[in-house]
Write a protein that holds these residues in place. Structure first.
Motif, PDB file in Angstrom:
ATOM      1  N   VAL A 124       0.840  -1.216   0.046  1.00 45.90           N
ATOM      2  CA  VAL A 124      -0.035  -0.060   0.071  1.00 45.90           C
ATOM      3  C   VAL A 124       0.967   1.137   0.131  1.00 45.90           C
ATOM      4  O   VAL A 124       0.628   2.184  -0.545  1.00 45.90           O
ATOM      5  CB  VAL A 124      -0.834  -0.145   1.282  1.00 45.90           C
ATOM      6  N   SER A 125       1.913   1.200   0.788  1.00 41.47           N
ATOM      7  CA  SER A 125       2.931   2.465   0.748  1.00 41.47           C
ATOM      8  C   SER A 125       3.489   2.591  -0.500  1.00 41.47           C
ATOM      9  O   SER A 125       3.437   3.835  -0.859  1.00 41.47           O
ATOM     10  CB  SER A 125       3.938   2.258   1.833  1.00 41.47           C
ATOM     11  N   ALA A 126       3.880   1.719  -1.257  1.00 35.94           N
ATOM     12  CA  ALA A 126       4.432   1.717  -2.550  1.00 35.94           C
ATOM     13  C   ALA A 126       3.543   2.201  -3.626  1.00 35.94           C
ATOM     14  O   ALA A 126       3.799   3.170  -4.550  1.00 35.94           O
ATOM     15  CB  ALA A 126       4.934   0.452  -3.191  1.00 35.94           C
ATOM     16  N   MET A 127       2.197   1.693  -3.802  1.00 37.10           N
ATOM     17  CA  MET A 127       1.080   2.378  -4.581  1.00 37.10           C
ATOM     18  C   MET A 127       0.854   3.529  -4.236  1.00 37.10           C
ATOM     19  O   MET A 127       0.665   4.451  -4.933  1.00 37.10           O
ATOM     20  CB  MET A 127      -0.345   1.620  -4.192  1.00 37.10           C
ATOM     21  N   ALA A 128       1.026   4.213  -2.762  1.00 36.35           N
ATOM     22  CA  ALA A 128       0.622   5.466  -2.371  1.00 36.35           C
ATOM     23  C   ALA A 128       1.640   6.447  -2.950  1.00 36.35           C
ATOM     24  O   ALA A 128       1.242   7.591  -3.228  1.00 36.35           O
ATOM     25  CB  ALA A 128       0.498   5.615  -1.020  1.00 36.35           C
ATOM     26  N   ASP A 129       2.616   6.097  -2.916  1.00 37.20           N
ATOM     27  CA  ASP A 129       3.868   6.966  -3.515  1.00 37.20           C
ATOM     28  C   ASP A 129       3.747   7.208  -5.138  1.00 37.20           C
ATOM     29  O   ASP A 129       4.270   8.183  -5.552  1.00 37.20           O
ATOM     30  CB  ASP A 129       5.044   5.972  -3.594  1.00 37.20           C
ATOM     31  N   MET A 130       2.943   6.237  -5.523  1.00 33.47           N
ATOM     32  CA  MET A 130       2.607   6.468  -7.277  1.00 33.47           C
ATOM     33  C   MET A 130       1.304   7.421  -7.353  1.00 33.47           C
ATOM     34  O   MET A 130       0.828   7.725  -8.581  1.00 33.47           O
ATOM     35  CB  MET A 130       2.725   5.232  -8.067  1.00 33.47           C
ATOM     36  N   GLY A 131       0.379   7.565  -6.178  1.00 40.60           N
ATOM     37  CA  GLY A 131      -0.827   8.166  -6.340  1.00 40.60           C
ATOM     38  C   GLY A 131      -0.769   9.627  -6.088  1.00 40.60           C
ATOM     39  O   GLY A 131       0.327  10.114  -5.640  1.00 40.60           O
TER      40      GLY A 131
ATOM     41  N   LYS B 102      -6.260   2.776  -8.240  1.00 37.00           N
ATOM     42  CA  LYS B 102      -5.882   2.033  -7.020  1.00 37.00           C
ATOM     43  C   LYS B 102      -4.849   2.716  -6.495  1.00 37.00           C
ATOM     44  O   LYS B 102      -4.807   2.913  -5.137  1.00 37.00           O
ATOM     45  CB  LYS B 102      -5.378   0.894  -7.549  1.00 37.00           C
ATOM     46  N   ASN B 103      -3.817   3.512  -7.085  1.00 35.88           N
ATOM     47  CA  ASN B 103      -2.849   4.078  -6.622  1.00 35.88           C
ATOM     48  C   ASN B 103      -3.456   5.272  -5.868  1.00 35.88           C
ATOM     49  O   ASN B 103      -2.972   5.816  -4.723  1.00 35.88           O
ATOM     50  CB  ASN B 103      -1.699   4.523  -7.457  1.00 35.88           C
ATOM     51  N   ASP B 104      -4.335   6.113  -6.529  1.00 35.87           N
ATOM     52  CA  ASP B 104      -5.057   7.232  -5.824  1.00 35.87           C
ATOM     53  C   ASP B 104      -5.830   6.846  -4.632  1.00 35.87           C
ATOM     54  O   ASP B 104      -5.671   7.639  -3.624  1.00 35.87           O
ATOM     55  CB  ASP B 104      -5.892   7.868  -6.650  1.00 35.87           C
ATOM     56  N   LEU B 105      -6.301   5.730  -4.584  1.00 31.83           N
ATOM     57  CA  LEU B 105      -7.032   5.248  -3.399  1.00 31.83           C
ATOM     58  C   LEU B 105      -6.066   4.830  -2.330  1.00 31.83           C
ATOM     59  O   LEU B 105      -6.344   5.035  -1.154  1.00 31.83           O
ATOM     60  CB  LEU B 105      -7.897   4.087  -3.643  1.00 31.83           C
ATOM     61  N   ALA B 106      -5.122   4.123  -2.536  1.00 40.56           N
ATOM     62  CA  ALA B 106      -3.944   3.906  -1.746  1.00 40.56           C
ATOM     63  C   ALA B 106      -3.464   5.212  -1.130  1.00 40.56           C
ATOM     64  O   ALA B 106      -3.155   5.371   0.091  1.00 40.56           O
ATOM     65  CB  ALA B 106      -2.634   3.095  -2.456  1.00 40.56           C
TER      66      ALA B 106
END
Length: 343
Positions: free
Chosen positions: A183-190, A234-238
């Motif tokens: 989730v942290s990695a996805m959030a980095d791209m969101g 998904k990245n924006d949601l993370a």
């Protein structure tokens, strides 16, 4: 003084050799993540059996790495609780067996105290007193720490721990257990601000937390989304989830610091490795003249080093006769940190 630390409270077998004068000499860790991933969470019986297989080879490995032999040990430290009963039994059986064979004291350590004192292993350790934020898969607590063994809970989660919320959010986003790093990695791209999620108990006057509703909000947001669940979405949601969690944890920590008038914050537990949380706390605390301390990144999750370091701190205050007791030992699967103090 040479202390052997053993941690086996859940799904990681950690062993370390610690010298209070020289620091951490050697450590080894076996994670059971791959085994439990098949089930989406920790299976207690499998965890216990794996600890049995791993603990002795890990002890031999750290002894060899440090160039030490059993007769060099001054004490053995072991996680006495809380945790999975079977897993705790493995670590304590081995620790007390070694202690009995060598005639050295065995120091039972509270798992959360190990995390709380883990920043003592860093190059810039904190000094008492301070506020501590403990964040992991099973715990989310704010503690007032006046000194060694003097711990008071001033806020805690009313339902899910923050680590649980990360795991459930990762599952909703199609990621495997454990969910924090994914989730942290996805959030980095969101992108922040694209999706709005609640900030549970953000404005409540106390220092308690609640993350069950946030987890549900993530699932409801996915359910109501009319378009395709693209990677971008998904990245924006993370990102929205991480922003919510971070804002709440930072706000509650600052509230505790202000109320008690402390200028030091210790952040420990598995979630303390989260990049976004570290950045937000450093920024917010820096603006208020508060020093924030984290464990070394490699020692955020369960490990034997933190158990050995906590024991070293207590050994300074334990009299020579304190280790003399009847044969046998106990484990404490449910153990309040406030009840663990020796000071």
């Amino acid at each position: 003084m040479l202390i052997l630390g053993i941690e086996s409270s859940c799904d990681e077998t950690g062993v370390a050799l610690y010298d209070p004068e020289k620091g951490l000499l050697a450590d080894a860790l076996h994670s059971q993540i791959e085994m439990h991933r098949l089930y989406g969470g920790v299976v207690p019986e499998l965890a216990s059996r794996d600890h049995i297989r791993r603990v002795i080879p890990l002890i031999n490995a750290v002894m060899d790495k440090a160039g030490k032999k059993p007769s060099d040990l001054s004490a053995v430290a072991v996680t006495e609780g809380p945790g999975l009963a079977g897993a705790l039994l493995v670590g304590n059986s081995v620790a007390h067996g070694i202690g009995f064979a060598l005639g050295v004291p065995v120091i039972g350590i509270h798992h959360l105290e190990g995390h709380l004192l883990s920043p003592l292993l860093s190059d810039n350790p904190p000094k008492f007193p301070f506020i501590a934020l403990l964040v992991s898969g099973g715990h989310t607590q704010l503690m007032e720490v006046k000194g060694l063994g003097e711990y008071s809970v001033i806020g805690e989660t009313l339902d899910d721990a923050v680590g649980e919320a990360f795991d459930k959010t990762a599952q909703a986003l199609g990621k495997a257990y454990p969910g924090g790093p994914a989730v942290s990695a996805m959030a980095d791209m969101g992108q922040s601000g694209v999706i709005d999620l609640p900030r549970p108990l953000l404005h409540s006057p106390d220092c308690n937390f609640s993350f069950s509703g946030l987890k549900t909000a993530v699932m409801n947001t996915i359910r109501k989304h009319s378009g395709p669940l693209t990677d971008e979405y998904k990245n924006d949601l993370a990102r929205a989830f991480v922003d919510s969690v971070t804002e709440v944890l930072v706000a509650k920590s600052l509230r505790a610091l202000k109320y008690y008038g402390y200028k030091s914050l210790v952040v420990a537990g598995g979630v303390s490795a989260n990049k976004q949380l570290r950045e937000a706390l450093r920024s917010a605390c820096g603006k208020r003249g508060v020093k924030v301390y984290f464990p070394p990144a490699a020692l955020c999750t369960d490990n034997g080093a933190m158990i050995a370091a906590a024991a070293a701190a207590h050994l300074k205050e334990i009299s020579e006769g304190a280790s003399e007791k009847e044969d046998g030992f106990s484990i404490k699967p449910r153990w309040s940190l406030e009840e663990s103090g020796r000071a």
